[in-house]
Write a protein that holds these residues in place. Structure first.
Motif, PDB file in Angstrom:
ATOM      1  N   ARG A 126       0.822  -1.222   0.000  1.00  0.00           N
ATOM      2  CA  ARG A 126       0.000   0.000   0.000  1.00  0.00           C
ATOM      3  C   ARG A 126       0.856   1.273   0.000  1.00  0.00           C
ATOM      4  O   ARG A 126       0.523   2.265   0.654  1.00  0.00           O
ATOM      5  N   ASP A 129       1.487   4.324  -1.688  1.00  0.00           N
ATOM      6  CA  ASP A 129       0.685   5.082  -2.651  1.00  0.00           C
ATOM      7  C   ASP A 129       1.482   6.265  -3.179  1.00  0.00           C
ATOM      8  O   ASP A 129       1.237   7.422  -2.840  1.00  0.00           O
ATOM      9  N   VAL A 150     -18.132   7.991   0.869  1.00  0.00           N
ATOM     10  CA  VAL A 150     -18.760   6.729   0.497  1.00  0.00           C
ATOM     11  C   VAL A 150     -19.701   6.959  -0.679  1.00  0.00           C
ATOM     12  O   VAL A 150     -20.594   7.801  -0.619  1.00  0.00           O
ATOM     13  N   ASN A 178     -15.627   3.176  -0.867  1.00  0.00           N
ATOM     14  CA  ASN A 178     -15.154   4.050   0.202  1.00  0.00           C
ATOM     15  C   ASN A 178     -13.819   4.638  -0.234  1.00  0.00           C
ATOM     16  O   ASN A 178     -12.823   3.923  -0.357  1.00  0.00           O
ATOM     17  N   THR A 179     -13.800   5.946  -0.485  1.00  0.00           N
ATOM     18  CA  THR A 179     -12.577   6.585  -0.972  1.00  0.00           C
ATOM     19  C   THR A 179     -11.569   6.829   0.139  1.00  0.00           C
ATOM     20  O   THR A 179     -10.423   7.163  -0.144  1.00  0.00           O
ATOM     21  N   ASN A 180     -11.985   6.679   1.396  1.00  0.00           N
ATOM     22  CA  ASN A 180     -11.047   6.829   2.512  1.00  0.00           C
ATOM     23  C   ASN A 180     -10.242   5.549   2.716  1.00  0.00           C
ATOM     24  O   ASN A 180      -9.018   5.589   2.875  1.00  0.00           O
ATOM     25  N   THR A 181     -10.924   4.415   2.706  1.00  0.00           N
ATOM     26  CA  THR A 181     -10.237   3.129   2.866  1.00  0.00           C
ATOM     27  C   THR A 181      -9.829   2.520   1.530  1.00  0.00           C
ATOM     28  O   THR A 181      -9.095   1.539   1.485  1.00  0.00           O
ATOM     29  N   ARG A 182     -10.332   3.118   0.431  1.00  0.00           N
ATOM     30  CA  ARG A 182     -10.078   2.647  -0.929  1.00  0.00           C
ATOM     31  C   ARG A 182     -10.490   1.180  -1.083  1.00  0.00           C
ATOM     32  O   ARG A 182      -9.773   0.357  -1.654  1.00  0.00           O
ATOM     33  N   GLU A 183     -11.672   0.886  -0.577  1.00  0.00           N
ATOM     34  CA  GLU A 183     -12.261  -0.435  -0.719  1.00  0.00           C
ATOM     35  C   GLU A 183     -13.531  -0.338  -1.554  1.00  0.00           C
ATOM     36  O   GLU A 183     -14.254   0.652  -1.493  1.00  0.00           O
TER      37      GLU A 183
END
Length: 233
Positions: A70, A72, A131, A140-145
């Motif tokens: 991870r 980035d 979200v 979810n753009t914070n957890t990138r899931e």
């Protein structure tokens, strides 16, 4: 700007170092792949430039391990390999762009500015609290899931995530390859637009089915994302 260059060819490194000094870029140069991987992990860089063929650990392996960890940071691959399959492999491992040897410093600088500008842009998702919920997807753009019908989609590369995010925000709209390069990669069309095709192909493999193709090719124009049922074209 601080850039780590992992390159064992002294003439190439010297050329890049000279150009960096003129551009006011702080560059650090490493010749060995294993040492380069360690240095890439232990410091925050604005960009990584990684040669394909390296002693100790090859550039594709470095790229893959960094993405698995991870890390980035924008990655540009340097390669003397000009076949499509080799370039596709580098992109699949998480590289943001590639430059084929021999290259001019100006061309490399254009790629550096492009990928760093994209990463530097603050996230501005229209969805509340990062979200994004659609018919089949929850992102979810914070957890990138990303969840597809409640199931986590594994192993999305950073650029695959960004591309899917863009399409989810613009359902049923048709975008050309050049528009996608500009909106997702963050720069006007420069070089080979097969980068877009590769990433959409990979996303199709990971999320599409015969009943729900999601991505549709609009011949002569580009691509459209549609969550409604239909045959892939």
């Amino acid at each position: 700007m601080k850039i780590l260059v992992i390159e064992d060819n002294e003439s190439v490194s010297s050329m890049i170092e000279l150009f960096f000094s003129k551009e006011g870029i702080e560059g650090e140069f490493v010749k060995d792949g294993r040492e380069g991987y360690r240095r890439a992990c232990d410091k925050r860089w604005d960009c990584l430039i990684i040669d394909w063929m390296l002693p100790g650990m090859d550039g594709v392996t470095i790229c893959r391990k960094l993405r698995q960890a991870r890390v980035d940071i924008p990655i540009i691959m340097l390669t003397a390999k000009d076949s499509e399959s080799d370039q596709v492999l580098g992109l699949e491992m998480g590289a943001d762009d590639y430059v084929t040897k021999p290259f001019s410093p100006l061309a490399l600088m254009a790629r550096i500015r492009a990928v760093t500008r994209r990463y530097a842009q603050p996230p501005s998702p229209p969805e509340e609290e990062g979200v994004l919920q659609t018919v089949h997807f929850k992102m979810n753009t914070n957890t990138r899931e990303v969840l597809l019908d409640g199931r986590l989609i594994p192993n999305l590369t950073p650029k695959e995530f960004d591309l899917l995010h863009f399409f989810l925000q613009h359902p049923k709209q048709v975008f050309s390859r050049e528009q996608l390069l500009d909106r997702v990669w963050g720069y006007d069309f420069y070089g080979d637009d097969r980068t877009v095709d590769v990433h959409i192909k990979r996303l199709r493999t990971k999320i599409s089915t015969e009943e729900r193709p999601f991505f549709h090719t609009v011949w002569g124009v580009g691509y459209r994302f549609d969550e409604t049922s239909g045959d892939a074209t």
